[in-house]
Scaffold this active site. Structure first.
Site, short mmCIF file in Angstrom:
data_model
loop_
_atom_site.label_atom_id
_atom_site.label_comp_id
_atom_site.label_asym_id
_atom_site.label_seq_id
_atom_site.Cartn_x
_atom_site.Cartn_y
_atom_site.Cartn_z
N VAL A 1 -17.77 13.07 -12.86
CA VAL A 1 -18.41 12.41 -13.99
C VAL A 1 -18.09 10.92 -14.08
O VAL A 1 -18.39 10.27 -15.08
CB VAL A 1 -18.02 13.10 -15.31
N ASP B 1 -13.07 -2.13 -7.52
CA ASP B 1 -13.41 -1.23 -8.61
C ASP B 1 -12.60 -1.48 -9.87
O ASP B 1 -13.04 -1.20 -10.98
CB ASP B 1 -13.21 0.22 -8.17
N GLY C 1 -7.33 1.52 3.64
CA GLY C 1 -8.74 1.84 3.50
C GLY C 1 -9.11 2.37 2.14
O GLY C 1 -10.29 2.49 1.82
N ARG D 1 -15.33 7.45 -12.67
CA ARG D 1 -14.01 7.07 -12.20
C ARG D 1 -13.36 6.11 -13.20
O ARG D 1 -14.05 5.43 -13.96
CB ARG D 1 -14.10 6.42 -10.81
N GLY E 1 -21.98 16.59 -13.18
CA GLY E 1 -22.28 15.18 -12.98
C GLY E 1 -23.35 14.99 -11.92
O GLY E 1 -23.19 15.42 -10.78
N VAL F 1 -9.86 4.56 -1.28
CA VAL F 1 -10.72 5.72 -1.52
C VAL F 1 -11.85 5.75 -0.50
O VAL F 1 -12.19 6.80 0.04
CB VAL F 1 -11.28 5.69 -2.96
N HIS G 1 -43.39 -2.46 15.60
CA HIS G 1 -44.11 -1.18 15.54
C HIS G 1 -43.74 -0.35 16.76
O HIS G 1 -43.62 -0.88 17.85
CB HIS G 1 -45.61 -1.44 15.54
N GLU H 1 -26.02 17.94 -15.58
CA GLU H 1 -26.04 16.53 -15.95
C GLU H 1 -26.39 16.37 -17.42
O GLU H 1 -27.39 16.92 -17.89
CB GLU H 1 -27.05 15.77 -15.08
N GLU I 1 0.85 -1.19 0.00
CA GLU I 1 0.00 0.00 0.00
C GLU I 1 0.89 1.24 0.00
O GLU I 1 1.71 1.42 0.90
CB GLU I 1 -0.93 0.02 1.22
#
Length: 563
Positions: free
Chosen positions: A368, A409, A150, A370, A286, A152, A542, A309, A145
């Protein structure tokens, strides 16, 4: 009765180990988790803890230099004076001369600098989870790393924005306290203190991740890693190799070309989160998740916000009814929304749109989308990319190169932190536990932390129509829920979409208070292929917001009765 401690399996290929040194002696009182012995596997030398029991060391079955097969007894732990039961099968041991043992240990240490069961590149929610679970399953793991643990999510995304969301909610509660019969005089906020609280939250979580990695014996290399041919990794001036490599380097903000005369500061999402001052106005390019969340936060603190947008609606991936209501509520809070508009330039202190409109701006946020971070992946690695530049993977998340995996990602499957973590677990279990479980991406919830919140799981109504699926829907408003009325949070609804042929829940869409919490029940329902009738039959407490889920299911069949 006491218990045997056996020779542990310290890596996937280990069949026997050498007792390098005992760190306890007969008669010592020890606890589970205490470091008791140093063992050499031929690949590395490790200090090993006692996984067996609390008690007294009654017997040591091997001396330094002895080789013992995996799962054969090396120590007996019991009560003082206890006689160990006979060992039916003790491993044959062979002793090496002290010189031979020393040279073998030197060779092992040299090899250990380069050889691991698993190398993980990237310490975000996918990488650190994969590393920890793999280590828990007995793998020798190294994690690279270059920045903060952690990724982004913890540092520049999910967590800092959620901290700001909570501050925005608190500030709006103060401003609207009169509606609750509470009078406050001259309320104010301190933006620098708000940012300091955000930073404290981030620091706490990042430190927690590092602590978990160390606790689980994951070796950490704080450097940028370069993955080359054959999965060979270079970092910190050294070369590393592992039986398997996991790429988990995530994404970074996508940039778009536009003319800029420098008259207005232009930010990406990470840069804006670090900005110490609130602008008087901001144009957000965006209308996706990042754009609408930042719009909701900044407008709550009195900033004039405009969303630009290109598509004909914000949050285009959400159900149309949800997007429509969010648009209404954002406009009520003062956000100007320009759909079907492109961003063209920054000039003279203004944002210029494609239709010629000029909007005064104190700042501009470009949000907009990644793109994958591939800086550490050389072309020699041979990993295949898709048309959008993301890494292609199979059902096991393995790339086109055997033994190299891509999670989170960077593979472009589903850009959510909780999906990255789930994929990290999937790969770890596949490699070191022999499991081949797959993620049901249709049952993965999505959450957007605007005011009001949005969450959904499964298909939208438009998607079912495009797929030719006959559906029925049920919808129930929060304004008919007692808890919502009592709390003054009546904006929103729950919408259930079911296959009309057998009542299976295909999608659940929620907008309103606590939507991100309510969607967990919906996700379980989709995962288990529940019917709306089955979900409605579960008694819901409830007064709670969850009653809206139950009533939406009842509404599918025209039986909603709550108020």
């Amino acid at each position: 009765m006491g218990k045997f401690m056996t020779m542990p399996k310290l890596d996937m290929s280990m069949e026997e180990g050498i007792i390098v040194d005992w760190l306890v002696k007969k008669g010592d009182k020890i606890q589970r988790g205490d470091i008791v012995v140093e063992i050499e596997t031929g690949k590395l030398s490790l200090e090993v803890d006692n996984p067996t029991a609390d008690g007294t060391v009654i017997e040591l079955y091997a001396k330094p230099g002895d080789t013992v097969k995996v799962n054969e007894p090396i120590m007996y732990i019991g009560e003082p004076g206890e006689v160990p039961p006979p060992v039916e099968k003790k491993s044959p041991v062979k002793s090496a001369s002290s010189g031979e043992a020393k040279q073998e240990r030197v060779d092992a240490v040299e090899e250990a600098l380069a050889s691991y069961d698993l190398a993980v590149v990237g310490g975000g929610p996918g990488g650190y989870v994969c590393a920890i679970r793999s280590a828990q399953l007995g793998a020798r793991v190294v994690l690279f790393e270059k920045a903060s643990f952690g990724g982004v999510c913890l540092n520049r995304g999910c967590i800092p924005t959620k901290a700001l969301v909570r501050n925005a909610e608190a500030w709006q509660e103060v401003l609207n306290a009169d509606a609750m019969g509470i009078s406050l005089s001259d309320p104010s906020f301190d933006w620098k203190k708000i940012l300091a609280r955000k930073d404290r939250v981030v620091h706490t979580l990042v430190s927690g991740v590092e602590g978990l990695l160390k606790k689980n014996n994951v070796e950490i290399v704080r450097a940028e890693a370069w993955v080359g041919a054959g999965g060979i990794i270079t970092a910190a001036g050294k070369t590393w190799k592992a039986s398997d490599v996991v790429l988990a380097t995530g994404t970074e903000p996508l940039e778009i070309p536009f003319d800029n005369d420098g008259s207005v500061r232009v930010y990406n999402s990470a840069e804006l989160l670090a900005e110490k001052n609130l602008p008087e106005s901001i144009v957000i390019v965006g209308g996706g998740v990042i754009g609408v969340e930042m719009a909701s936060i900044y407008s709550a603190f009195g900033v004039k916000v405009t969303i630009v947008e290109m598509l004909d609606s914000i949050i285009a991936t959400a159900d149309a009814e949800v997007s429509e209501l969010l648009t209404v509520e954002l406009k009520k809070s003062g956000v100007d929304i320009r759909t079907s508009s492109g961003f063209r330039a920054v000039k003279g202190g203004k944002a210029l749109l494609s239709d010629g409109t000029e909007i005064a701006a104190g700042a501009v946020l470009v949000a907009v989308g990644r793109k994958p971070v591939l800086a550490g992946l050389s072309s020699e690695a041979g990993v295949k990319l898709d048309a959008k530049g993301f890494i292609e993977t199979d059902d096991n998340l393995e790339t086109s190169v055997p033994n190299i995996y891509a999670i989170g990602d960077i593979n472009g499957i589903c850009q959510l932190a909780h999906v990255a973590s789930a994929q990290g677990l999937q790969v770890a279990e596949h490699l070191f536990n022999g499991k081949n479980t797959k993620i049901n991406y249709n049952a993965v919830p999505s959450c957007i932390f605007t005011k009001p919140e949005i969450a959904w799981v499964g298909m939208t109504e438009a998607e079912t129509k495009a797929g030719g699926i006959p559906v029925k829907t049920g919808k129930f408003p929060f304004k008919a829920i007692g808890k919502a009325l009592a709390g003054g949070e009546t904006v929103g609804f729950v919408k259930i979409i079911v296959d009309e042929r057998w009542d299976e829940i295909l999608g659940v869409h929620i907008i309103g208070a606590h939507a991100s919490d309510l969607v967990a029940e919906a996700g379980a329902a989709v995962q288990l292929e529940s019917t709306s009738e089955e979900l409605a039959s579960a008694v819901h407490a409830h007064p709670t917001f969850a009653e809206a889920v139950m009533e939406a299911c009842e509404a599918v069949h025209g039986k909603a009765i709550h108020f």
